[in-house]
Design an enzyme around this catalytic site. Structure first.
Site, PDB file in Angstrom:
ATOM      1  N   LYS A  14     -49.192 -84.936   8.890  1.00 25.87           N
ATOM      2  CA  LYS A  14     -49.026 -83.568   9.415  1.00 25.87           C
ATOM      3  C   LYS A  14     -48.334 -82.668   8.395  1.00 25.87           C
ATOM      4  O   LYS A  14     -48.758 -81.539   8.159  1.00 25.87           O
ATOM      5  CB  LYS A  14     -48.184 -83.567  10.709  1.00 25.87           C
ATOM      6  CG  LYS A  14     -48.759 -84.402  11.844  1.00 25.87           C
ATOM      7  CD  LYS A  14     -47.953 -84.217  13.129  1.00 25.87           C
ATOM      8  CE  LYS A  14     -46.530 -84.740  13.055  1.00 25.87           C
ATOM      9  NZ  LYS A  14     -46.440 -86.209  12.936  1.00 25.87           N
ATOM     10  N   ARG A  89     -43.165 -81.900  20.779  1.00 24.45           N
ATOM     11  CA  ARG A  89     -43.166 -83.357  20.721  1.00 24.45           C
ATOM     12  C   ARG A  89     -43.038 -84.005  22.086  1.00 24.45           C
ATOM     13  O   ARG A  89     -42.978 -85.220  22.177  1.00 24.45           O
ATOM     14  CB  ARG A  89     -41.997 -83.805  19.859  1.00 24.45           C
ATOM     15  CG  ARG A  89     -42.388 -84.625  18.641  1.00 24.45           C
ATOM     16  CD  ARG A  89     -41.105 -85.013  17.964  1.00 24.45           C
ATOM     17  NE  ARG A  89     -41.286 -85.945  16.894  1.00 24.45           N
ATOM     18  CZ  ARG A  89     -41.556 -85.593  15.636  1.00 24.45           C
ATOM     19  NH1 ARG A  89     -41.730 -84.338  15.328  1.00 24.45           N
ATOM     20  NH2 ARG A  89     -41.639 -86.527  14.716  1.00 24.45           N
ATOM     21  N   ARG A 128     -43.377 -94.371   1.929  1.00 24.68           N
ATOM     22  CA  ARG A 128     -42.707 -93.077   1.786  1.00 24.68           C
ATOM     23  C   ARG A 128     -41.207 -93.264   1.602  1.00 24.68           C
ATOM     24  O   ARG A 128     -40.568 -92.586   0.811  1.00 24.68           O
ATOM     25  CB  ARG A 128     -43.011 -92.268   3.048  1.00 24.68           C
ATOM     26  CG  ARG A 128     -42.435 -90.906   3.129  1.00 24.68           C
ATOM     27  CD  ARG A 128     -43.019 -90.158   4.315  1.00 24.68           C
ATOM     28  NE  ARG A 128     -42.484 -90.620   5.597  1.00 24.68           N
ATOM     29  CZ  ARG A 128     -42.773 -90.066   6.774  1.00 24.68           C
ATOM     30  NH1 ARG A 128     -43.609 -89.064   6.840  1.00 24.68           N
ATOM     31  NH2 ARG A 128     -42.243 -90.524   7.886  1.00 24.68           N
ATOM     32  N   ARG A 130     -38.473 -92.655   3.403  1.00 21.70           N
ATOM     33  CA  ARG A 130     -37.449 -91.692   3.798  1.00 21.70           C
ATOM     34  C   ARG A 130     -36.326 -92.442   4.506  1.00 21.70           C
ATOM     35  O   ARG A 130     -36.504 -93.588   4.915  1.00 21.70           O
ATOM     36  CB  ARG A 130     -38.097 -90.681   4.763  1.00 21.70           C
ATOM     37  CG  ARG A 130     -37.501 -89.302   4.732  1.00 21.70           C
ATOM     38  CD  ARG A 130     -38.369 -88.352   5.544  1.00 21.70           C
ATOM     39  NE  ARG A 130     -38.412 -88.729   6.952  1.00 21.70           N
ATOM     40  CZ  ARG A 130     -39.332 -88.281   7.805  1.00 21.70           C
ATOM     41  NH1 ARG A 130     -40.275 -87.462   7.392  1.00 21.70           N
ATOM     42  NH2 ARG A 130     -39.305 -88.665   9.063  1.00 21.70           N
ATOM     43  N   ARG A 141     -40.038 -95.015  16.603  1.00 23.70           N
ATOM     44  CA  ARG A 141     -40.713 -93.716  16.563  1.00 23.70           C
ATOM     45  C   ARG A 141     -42.145 -93.798  17.075  1.00 23.70           C
ATOM     46  O   ARG A 141     -42.627 -92.874  17.731  1.00 23.70           O
ATOM     47  CB  ARG A 141     -40.677 -93.151  15.143  1.00 23.70           C
ATOM     48  CG  ARG A 141     -39.380 -92.375  14.929  1.00 23.70           C
ATOM     49  CD  ARG A 141     -38.925 -92.304  13.507  1.00 23.70           C
ATOM     50  NE  ARG A 141     -39.841 -91.671  12.623  1.00 23.70           N
ATOM     51  CZ  ARG A 141     -39.930 -91.973  11.318  1.00 23.70           C
ATOM     52  NH1 ARG A 141     -39.145 -92.899  10.809  1.00 23.70           N
ATOM     53  NH2 ARG A 141     -40.768 -91.346  10.573  1.00 23.70           N
TER      54      ARG A 141
HETATM   55  P1  ADP Z   1     -42.296 -87.874  11.479  1.00 24.95           P
HETATM   56  O1  ADP Z   1     -43.518 -87.056  11.772  1.00 24.95           O
HETATM   57  O2  ADP Z   1     -42.514 -88.850  10.373  1.00 24.95           O
HETATM   58  O3  ADP Z   1     -41.708 -88.490  12.707  1.00 24.95           O
HETATM   59  P2  ADP Z   1     -40.564 -85.550  11.350  1.00 24.95           P
HETATM   60  O4  ADP Z   1     -39.998 -84.960  10.121  1.00 24.95           O
HETATM   61  O5  ADP Z   1     -41.570 -84.721  12.114  1.00 24.95           O
HETATM   62  O6  ADP Z   1     -41.189 -86.920  10.885  1.00 24.95           O
HETATM   63  O7  ADP Z   1     -39.398 -85.921  12.370  1.00 24.95           O
HETATM   64  C1  ADP Z   1     -38.288 -86.725  11.991  1.00 24.95           C
HETATM   65  C2  ADP Z   1     -37.314 -86.846  13.181  1.00 24.95           C
HETATM   66  O8  ADP Z   1     -36.792 -85.549  13.524  1.00 24.95           O
HETATM   67  C3  ADP Z   1     -37.908 -87.376  14.483  1.00 24.95           C
HETATM   68  O9  ADP Z   1     -37.942 -88.780  14.517  1.00 24.95           O
HETATM   69  C4  ADP Z   1     -36.936 -86.774  15.526  1.00 24.95           C
HETATM   70  O10 ADP Z   1     -35.728 -87.507  15.595  1.00 24.95           O
HETATM   71  C5  ADP Z   1     -36.579 -85.422  14.936  1.00 24.95           C
HETATM   72  N1  ADP Z   1     -37.453 -84.334  15.459  1.00 24.95           N
HETATM   73  C6  ADP Z   1     -38.317 -83.597  14.729  1.00 24.95           C
HETATM   74  N2  ADP Z   1     -38.956 -82.702  15.510  1.00 24.95           N
HETATM   75  C7  ADP Z   1     -38.482 -82.882  16.768  1.00 24.95           C
HETATM   76  C8  ADP Z   1     -38.757 -82.289  18.024  1.00 24.95           C
HETATM   77  N3  ADP Z   1     -39.672 -81.316  18.156  1.00 24.95           N
HETATM   78  N4  ADP Z   1     -38.068 -82.731  19.112  1.00 24.95           N
HETATM   79  C9  ADP Z   1     -37.168 -83.683  19.000  1.00 24.95           C
HETATM   80  N5  ADP Z   1     -36.867 -84.308  17.855  1.00 24.95           N
HETATM   81  C10 ADP Z   1     -37.511 -83.923  16.745  1.00 24.95           C
END
Ligand code: ADP
Length: 184
Positions: A14, A89, A128, A130, A141
């Site tokens: 994404k 989400r 990756r 991270r 996740r």
């Molecule tokens: P990925 O798509 O690999 O999970 P992101 O950068 O989108 O990575 O998200 C990393 C973390 O940030 C998530 O696991 C969550 O803890 C938090 N997060 C991101 N966006 C949201 C959201 N919209 N609502 C709740 N938590 C979020």
């Protein structure tokens, strides 16, 4: 002017695709994950509250995220369109966004859902590397994705703007497919 929402599991690509489309269409790329990681780096109150949840692979509570997204979408540059990555989400976030956008008289063009098999997602995230990409967190996740995030696909399907794309191909192939959809 494009208003795009990315859906799909963690590791689906994404962020990469959202950044490419942001450049192509000259619209802001709004990644809640990036905003949260920056807040942690900057040691802001938001970052301090979010860190524990992110390290465990849990969603950050909605009250933290909803304020953040409202603030971001009411910035002047969001008038010209946007690409959302990592939000909404869960269904509560999707309903909030729908209401917020109706108030702003903005309507999303597409919800773009990237499809990638689990084993590919896990391999990509491990590669990756991270901070939140260790095996336990990844498993958590993916579970949170299935429980909370996957229902958002149906939300946008009901609204007639869902487009699912095979994300298990080269970056360029996925981008080309997305552009065809967006320009249709
Ligand atoms: P990925 O798509 O690999 O999970 P992101 O950068 O989108 O990575 O998200 C990393 C973390 O940030 C998530 O696991 C969550 O803890 C938090 N997060 C991101 N966006 C949201 C959201 N919209 N609502 C709740 N938590 C979020």
């Amino acid at each position: 002017m494009k208003r795009l929402i990315f859906l799909g599991p963690p590791g689906a690509g994404k962020g990469t695709q959202a950044q490419t489309l942001s450049n192509t269409y000259q619209i802001p790329h709004i990644s809640t994950g990036e905003i949260l990681r920056q807040a942690i780096t900057d040691r802001t109150p938001l970052g301090q509250k979010a860190k524990g949840y992110m390290d465990r692979g849990e969603l950050v509570p909605d009250d933290l995220i909803l304020d953040l997204i409202k603030e971001r979408l009411t910035q002047p540059d969001s008038k010209n369109g946007w690409v959302l990555d990592g939000f909404p989400r869960n269904l509560a976030q999707a309903s909030f966004l729908e209401q917020l956008l109706a108030n702003l008289n903005q309507y999303p063009d597409f919800a773009l859902n990237l499809l990638v098999p689990d084993e590919v997602l896990i391999a990509r995230m491990l590669e990756r590397g991270r901070k939140d990409d260790n095996e336990d967190t990844i498993r958590r996740r993916l579970q949170v994705y299935r429980d909370d995030t996957a229902p958002v696909i149906g939300f946008y399907e009901e609204r007639g703007i869902l487009k699912s794309v095979n994300g298990n191909r080269s970056m360029e192939a996925v981008t080309a497919n997305l552009q065809t959809i967006i320009e249709s």
